[in-house]
Structure formats: structure tokens, C-alpha cells
Design an enzyme around this catalytic site. Structure first.
Site, PDB file in Angstrom:
ATOM      1  CG  HIS A   1      -0.148  11.332   9.938  1.00 17.38           C
ATOM      2  ND1 HIS A   1      -0.429  10.012   9.611  1.00 17.38           N
ATOM      3  CD2 HIS A   1       0.066  11.965   8.758  1.00 17.38           C
ATOM      4  CE1 HIS A   1      -0.370   9.864   8.298  1.00 17.38           C
ATOM      5  NE2 HIS A   1      -0.072  11.018   7.752  1.00 17.38           N
TER       6      HIS A   1
ATOM      7  NE  ARG B   1      -2.170   6.868   0.283  1.00 18.53           N
ATOM      8  CZ  ARG B   1      -2.065   6.439   1.531  1.00 18.53           C
ATOM      9  NH1 ARG B   1      -2.463   7.212   2.528  1.00 18.53           N
ATOM     10  NH2 ARG B   1      -1.569   5.249   1.801  1.00 18.53           N
TER      11      ARG B   1
END
Length: 315
Positions: free
Chosen positions: A119, A123
Site C-alpha cells: 500500500h 496527498r
């Protein structure tokens, strides 16, 4: 478990979300190209979408590749006039501000149980109010969830993380590794989700360009950390018992994402696209009541990896 944010830069310098968006789009392309090349046959199918409240994104999903059973690499840029409860609960000063958020997030669920699930996300968030200084920060990281961990892979993963952090300060790797261990932790299971990596949020203690450079390094670092592991493990043998253990352990991944993951909660509460948000779920998983691995088995040895360690010293 503590989730202390890094110190804030009270004099937030000029930001430029347009160049962040441009980089994130390029990063999505690079990651997809690298994963397609590593897989050998699978390709990402793109699904463009718009959000009625503002913004949209590109969801790219690979299914039934040679190595990747299912994986997704998402890019999104969304905006709104009011933040959801999952955001203002942690930062009440954001109430009443308009906001924009953009990022790339990905989860890869391989077929071969010897290849770990991976993963990553990067952001950027900015909230503005007329007459007040914008509030902004970066966040992200990457973490690894093996089922049959190999020390060589775990060491490579963390060495890559350590190396990319070094130009930004001697303590960055230790701080963000610790944050990862604490964040990706299943309290009800008393275990980490995997062997960790890096995690950071509220990153604005440096100037904007330095924070942005770090996020760029993390994005590229995921490729450098994960693709060699895929290539090393792609031909490792496995049978039905290993496959069933993989599906059982995937259940823990689901538990974390639905119970603890703040990104999932933010996406759903902010009116995000449900299919893209839940792209992180594995295509198959299973639960078994009171499962106990056989003592001394490879399955039992996984428990040794599910607590925080200094992997660069232990291995």
C-alpha cells in the site's frame, strides 16, 4: 498508541496546488507503468469519474494479471465548502473553511502468497478562508504486508525508506517509521498490519517546496522498494494451504481498512466515489473462527514480524 503530528510551520509559505496535481498525475502514470512491466501481462483499466460536490479522478485497476490478482492506483482531486466530521474532529480550526485535497493512493494484492500486499499514498490538503492564512499539509507513506515474510525483502523495503529520508534529516526515517508502526496497528488484534514502512501526516514543518520534494521521494521510493520484491518472489512455489492462509490474513487487511483507516472514513464522509475508495479491498478474503497455526510452521512465524522492530538492525 500515539499519533503525534510533526511540529507546524506557523509561517506557511506560498503554496501551488497546480504543480502538486501535475506531479500526482505523472506519479500515477509511472507507478502503473512500473507495475505493468513487473507483472508482465496485466494492464490497468482506467475509469474516469466526476464528483458532484467538486472534483474527480482517475481510477486504474488491474485484475487477473500474472502476478497481481487485483490492484488499483487512484488519482483524485476533490474540493468542498465544508469538511466532514473525520477531518474537523482532529482539527477543529478547519471548520468553516473551503478545502481542496489531491493525491495518489494504491493497494496491490498479488496472487502468489510469497509476494506481499503493498500500500502507498501521497496527498496534499489545503483549507482556506477569506482574510486568513491558508492551512495546508502533505501526508502519505508506504507499508508492506507479507504473509510469508523474507528477511531480504523486509530489509530492502526499509533500506529504501531509510535512504530516501536521509536528505531530509537524520530523524525523519525513525520518526515516520514509528508513526507507521503506530498507525497501521490493529488494536483489537494487538498486532501491526505488516512490517511497516513510512507514514506521515500534517507535514508542513518545512517550507512548501521541501515538503513537496519529500513527497516526490516517497512516491518514487515506493516503486524502488516494491518492484524488486515482486521480481524476486514471482516464481516462488506455493500450494492450496499457502493460498488459504493468504486469504485468511487478507481478512486482517479488511478489518483495518474498515475499522481504523482515516482515509477511508474521510472519503466516504466527504461524498467520495465509493468504488474508488473501496478499491483497496482484496478480491477474496476469508475469516476462520479461532484459527491457530501449527506450532513451528511458516504460518506461525509470521507473528514474529507483527510487532515494531528496528528492521535495519534486527535483520
Amino acid at each position: 498508541m500515539s499519533n503525534q503530528a510533526l511540529p507546524k510551520n506557523e509561517t506557511n509559505n506560498e503554496t501551488d496546488i497546480t504543480k502538486v496535481i501535475a506531479f500526482f498525475k505523472t506519479l500515477q502514470d509511472r507507478i502503473c507503468q512500473a507495475l505493468e512491466a513487473a507483472d508482465g501481462s496485466g494492464t490497468f483499466v482506467e475509469d474516469n469519474w466526476l464528483r458532484k460536490e467538486g472534483g474527480g479522478g482517475r481510477t486504474r485497476v488491474m485484475t487477473n494479471g500474472t502476478l497481481v490478482e487485483q490492484g488499483g492506483v487512484n488519482f483524485s482531486v476533490v474540493s468542498g465548502d465544508k469538511l466532514p466530521p473525520s477531518a474537523t474532529a482532529h482539527r477543529p480550526e478547519l471548520a468553516g473553511r473551503t478545502w481542496q485535497a489531491c493525491g495518489v493512493s494504491l493497494v496491490i494484492h498479488p496472487k502468489n502468497p510469497n509476494i506481499p500486499t503493498a500500500h502507498a499514498n501521497v496527498r496534499f490538503f489545503i483549507a482556506e478562508k477569506e482574510g486568513e492564512t491558508p492551512v495546508w499539509w502533505f501526508g502519505g507513506g508506504f507499508d508492506l504486508t507479507p504473509f510469508y515474510p523474507k528477511d531480504e525483502d523486509v530489509e530492502h523495503w526499509h533500506q529504501t525508506a531509510f535512504d530516501l529520508c536521509q536528505p531530509f534529516g537524520d530523524n525523519v526515517y525513525n520518526d515516520h517509521k514509528k508513526w507507521c508502526d503506530e498507525y497501521f496497528y490493529l488494536k483489537h488484534r494487538d498486532e501491526t498490519r505488516g512490517v511497516g514502512g513510512l507514514f506521515f501526516d500534517d507535514l508542513n514543518q518545512w517550507d512548501f517546496d521541501t515538503c513537496f520534494d519529500y513527497v516526490k521521494a516517497v512516491g518514487q521510493g515506493f516503486i524502488d522498494a516494491y518492484v524488486p520484491i515482486m521480481q524476486r518472489r514471482k516464481d516462488d512455489n506455493y500450494g492450496e494451504p499457502e493460498r488459504q492462509f493468504q486469504l485468511y490474513r487478507r481478512g486482517r487487511y479488511v478489518e483495518f481498512n474498515l475499522v481504523f483507516d482515516r482515509g477511508t472514513l474521510f472519503g466516504l464522509q466527504s461524498g467520495g466515489r465509493t468504488e474508488s475508495i473501496l478499491m483497496s479491498m482484496p478480491p477474496l478474503a476469508r475469516w476462520e473462527y479461532n484459527y491457530q497455526p501449527e506450532e513451528g510452521s511458516a504460518e506461525a512465524s509470521l507473528a514474529d514480524y507483527l510487532s515494531p522492530k528496528d528492521w535495519l538492525k534486527v535483520l
